[in-house]
Design a protein around this motif. Structure first.
Motif, mmCIF file in Angstrom:
data_model
loop_
_atom_site.group_PDB
_atom_site.id
_atom_site.type_symbol
_atom_site.label_atom_id
_atom_site.label_comp_id
_atom_site.label_asym_id
_atom_site.label_seq_id
_atom_site.Cartn_x
_atom_site.Cartn_y
_atom_site.Cartn_z
ATOM 1 N N ASN A 1 0.835 -1.200 0.000
ATOM 2 C CA ASN A 1 0.000 0.000 0.000
ATOM 3 C C ASN A 1 0.866 1.244 0.000
ATOM 4 O O ASN A 1 1.872 1.312 0.717
ATOM 5 C CB ASN A 1 -0.894 0.023 1.238
ATOM 6 N N CYS A 2 0.466 2.206 -0.789
ATOM 7 C CA CYS A 2 1.129 3.509 -0.746
ATOM 8 C C CYS A 2 0.122 4.570 -1.190
ATOM 9 O O CYS A 2 0.310 5.262 -2.182
ATOM 10 C CB CYS A 2 2.372 3.529 -1.632
ATOM 11 N N VAL A 3 -0.984 4.616 -0.459
ATOM 12 C CA VAL A 3 -2.035 5.586 -0.773
ATOM 13 C C VAL A 3 -2.396 6.373 0.485
ATOM 14 O O VAL A 3 -2.241 5.896 1.609
ATOM 15 C CB VAL A 3 -3.300 4.908 -1.334
ATOM 16 N N THR A 4 -2.857 7.568 0.258
ATOM 17 C CA THR A 4 -3.369 8.399 1.340
ATOM 18 C C THR A 4 -4.784 8.826 0.984
ATOM 19 O O THR A 4 -5.243 8.606 -0.147
ATOM 20 C CB THR A 4 -2.482 9.641 1.548
ATOM 21 N N GLY A 5 -5.470 9.409 1.923
ATOM 22 C CA GLY A 5 -6.838 9.835 1.669
ATOM 23 C C GLY A 5 -6.976 11.337 1.635
ATOM 24 O O GLY A 5 -6.186 12.071 2.236
ATOM 25 N N ALA A 6 -7.973 11.798 0.909
ATOM 26 C CA ALA A 6 -8.329 13.219 0.881
ATOM 27 C C ALA A 6 -9.840 13.301 0.774
ATOM 28 O O ALA A 6 -10.494 12.336 0.362
ATOM 29 C CB ALA A 6 -7.655 13.926 -0.292
ATOM 30 N N ALA A 7 -10.404 14.431 1.146
ATOM 31 C CA ALA A 7 -11.861 14.533 1.136
ATOM 32 C C ALA A 7 -12.325 15.972 1.000
ATOM 33 O O ALA A 7 -11.689 16.899 1.509
ATOM 34 C CB ALA A 7 -12.451 13.925 2.415
ATOM 35 N N GLY A 8 -13.442 16.131 0.299
ATOM 36 C CA GLY A 8 -14.126 17.417 0.222
ATOM 37 C C GLY A 8 -15.358 17.378 1.103
ATOM 38 O O GLY A 8 -16.001 16.326 1.242
ATOM 39 N N PHE A 9 -15.702 18.518 1.730
ATOM 40 C CA PHE A 9 -16.824 18.593 2.671
ATOM 41 C C PHE A 9 -17.788 19.685 2.209
ATOM 42 O O PHE A 9 -17.386 20.837 2.046
ATOM 43 C CB PHE A 9 -16.324 18.924 4.084
ATOM 44 N N VAL A 10 -19.064 19.303 2.018
ATOM 45 C CA VAL A 10 -20.057 20.274 1.541
ATOM 46 C C VAL A 10 -21.419 19.917 2.130
ATOM 47 O O VAL A 10 -21.791 18.748 2.179
ATOM 48 C CB VAL A 10 -20.163 20.250 -0.004
ATOM 49 N N LYS A 11 -22.178 20.909 2.553
ATOM 50 C CA LYS A 11 -23.553 20.661 2.982
ATOM 51 C C LYS A 11 -24.403 20.304 1.765
ATOM 52 O O LYS A 11 -24.224 20.857 0.676
ATOM 53 C CB LYS A 11 -24.131 21.898 3.685
ATOM 54 N N ALA A 12 -25.351 19.397 1.988
ATOM 55 C CA ALA A 12 -26.156 18.895 0.873
ATOM 56 C C ALA A 12 -26.850 20.017 0.109
ATOM 57 O O ALA A 12 -26.951 19.981 -1.114
ATOM 58 C CB ALA A 12 -27.180 17.886 1.394
ATOM 59 N N LYS A 13 -27.325 21.045 0.837
ATOM 60 C CA LYS A 13 -28.074 22.110 0.161
ATOM 61 C C LYS A 13 -27.239 22.842 -0.889
ATOM 62 O O LYS A 13 -27.776 23.341 -1.882
ATOM 63 C CB LYS A 13 -28.635 23.095 1.178
ATOM 64 N N GLU A 14 -25.918 22.870 -0.685
ATOM 65 C CA GLU A 14 -25.052 23.514 -1.673
ATOM 66 C C GLU A 14 -24.936 22.685 -2.947
ATOM 67 O O GLU A 14 -24.760 23.221 -4.040
ATOM 68 C CB GLU A 14 -23.669 23.755 -1.080
#
Length: 466
Positions: free
Chosen positions: A336-349
């Motif tokens: 394994n040689c992976v990292t994680g990333a994430a975007g955060f948004v409220k559903a209404k947007e």
């Protein structure tokens, strides 16, 4: 009692395939070996295995010759992937789990046959397929609290129609790049045997350089200075009991009985359509194919599922770190040689008129954040893992459109279809390059049938289709 499926499978044989004796390309591997898990591996210690199916259409090849070539080539290629015949354990005198191969270890290969007439449906693109219909085609990984196999394989024959190769891979041992590299290596060996009329000795077989696994663990450094390996190991030991040195994987919930799956294709013109929509108002955003595809899926899923407007939604994805580390490590690094990333948004947007732009911006910012360091915040990854996996409103990805999964020819042509079965338990969407080429992307989705119908309508509507 498990739910009935439309796929009837009879197990014919369960083989133990051992690596063929011979010389090795890599001096880093010896007949008996141990590979310690790095912090990249430890992150996935109890995560469910990745299950994938490769569908091959073949009306001419006799079943016996197909099986013989697959078995022989598997033995041949395992000589170059010895750790995959081994087992993961957590010895009492070891701070971290270890992947160990001992001469005589083997890979489980199940041979099955189906008398169902649904091969065309299972390998189709336009129809919904009941999620549970793929389950009999997937091999079970041999896992207990004390020991876990690295991989399990299955070949299911559909007489006069084709066959399906099922793979189950332990995520703490292989990431997507390594697992697809192994299957491509197996395919390369099988094609070699077919082209050479059954010649199967290691002396006349070699892997292309890009497929040769690189085993040296010393190239993986911990630039944080936090001792991530020990930190992660301690977190797992504290989870679900004191000093819990279990290597048992989490048992994720099976999908609801009414769940269906389908692959959606983003052709190059569709991707360009999305790009133009975003560029009109935001010409400087990061508009990679990956960003656009994930953003569009995120918006369509939130709308189809009727997510509460005030709910926070998350689009998470994995990033290959091989080229992002300093110094970079080889592209053929095994593990394994992976990292994680994430975007955060409220559903209404996402539900608003500019939902696609909002989603693109969130994913773009997550990708740009990796430039500050791919291991930022890594000290809390494992401690938050279980809550993150079980949380609602989290959308994630499995696979990559860069793996060239359709370039997996065992000698009978390219796959008719490739599916990631395990997304029906993890809730992820699967990504691969399009079978049809041209720079397109395939995305696999599993949803309850009524939600899938809504999703299909939304997906088409966004491109002016009906």
């Amino acid at each position: 009692m498990p739910p009935q499926t439309n796929t009837s499978v009879k197990v014919v044989e369960v083989c133990r395939v051992t690596p063929q004796p011979g010389s090795l390309d890599s001096k880093a591997v010896t007949p008996n070996l141990s590979l310690p898990l790095t912090y990249f591996d430890l992150f996935w210690l109890r995560f469910p295995p990745v299950e994938r199916l490769y569908f091959y259409e073949s009306t001419s090849s006799p079943s016996d010759s197909v099986l013989e070539n697959l078995k022989t080539s598997l033995s041949l290629v395992l000589q170059h992937f010895l750790p995959l015949a081994g087992n993961l354990t957590w010895p009492q005198d070891s701070d971290t789990p270890v992947l160990t191969y001992v001469e005589g270890d083997a890979v489980s290969l199940t041979i099955a046959e189906s008398d169902a007439d649904n091969f065309d449906n299972l390998s189709s693109y336009g129809d919904f397929v009941e999620a549970r219909d793929y389950h009999p085609l997937v091999p079970k990984l041999d896992v207990t609290h004390s020991r876990a196999a690295a991989i399990a394989l299955q070949v299911t024959l559909f007489p006069s129609r084709g066959f399906v190769i099922g793979t189950t891979m332990h995520h703490a041992i292989l990431d997507g790049k390594t697992s697809t590299s192994f299957v491509k290596s197996w395919a390369h060996a099988c094609k070699h045997i077919i082209l050479n009329n059954g010649v199967s000795t290691d002396s006349d077989f070699s892997l292309p350089d890009q497929l040769k696994p690189f085993y040296d663990r010393t190239v993986v450094h911990d630039p944080t200075g936090l001792g991530l390996g020990s930190l992660y190991a301690n977190e797992w030991r504290k989870m679900d009991g004191p000093d819990n040195k279990s290597v048992m994987i989490w048992d994720m919930k099976a999908p609801p009985p009414e769940s269906v799956r389908r692959i959606y294709e983003f052709t190059r013109p569709k991707i360009q359509t999305l790009r133009q929509i975003v560029l009109v108002s935001h010409p400087i955003l990061h508009l990679s194919t990956f960003t656009l595809v994930c953003a569009y899926m995120w918006v369509c899923l939130v709308k189809a599922q009727g997510v509460d407007a005030e709910k926070l939604t998350i689009q998470a994805f994995s990033v290959d770190c091989r080229a992002r580390l300093d110094p970079p490590i080889p592209a053929n690094y095994f593990g394994n040689c992976v990292t994680g990333a994430a975007g955060f948004v409220k559903a209404k947007e996402l539900l608003g008129e500019d939902g696609l732009v909002v989603a693109v911006r969130a994913i773009s910012e997550a990708i740009q954040g990796l430039e500050k360091g791919v291991l930022n915040g890594a000290e809390v990854w494992v401690s938050k893992m279980k809550d993150f996996v079980q949380a609602e409103g989290v959308y994630s990805t499995a696979g990559s459109h860069r793996f060239q999964i359709y370039e997996t020819d065992f000698g009978w042509g390219r796959p008719k279809k490739v599916e990631v079965v395990s997304i029906d338990r993890t809730g992820a969407i699967s990504l691969s390059e399009s079978k049809n080429g041209g720079g397109g992307v395939e995305v696999g989705v599993v949803l309850r049938k009524h939600v899938m119908e809504a999703f299909a309508s939304l997906f088409a509507k966004g491109f002016g289709d009906h």
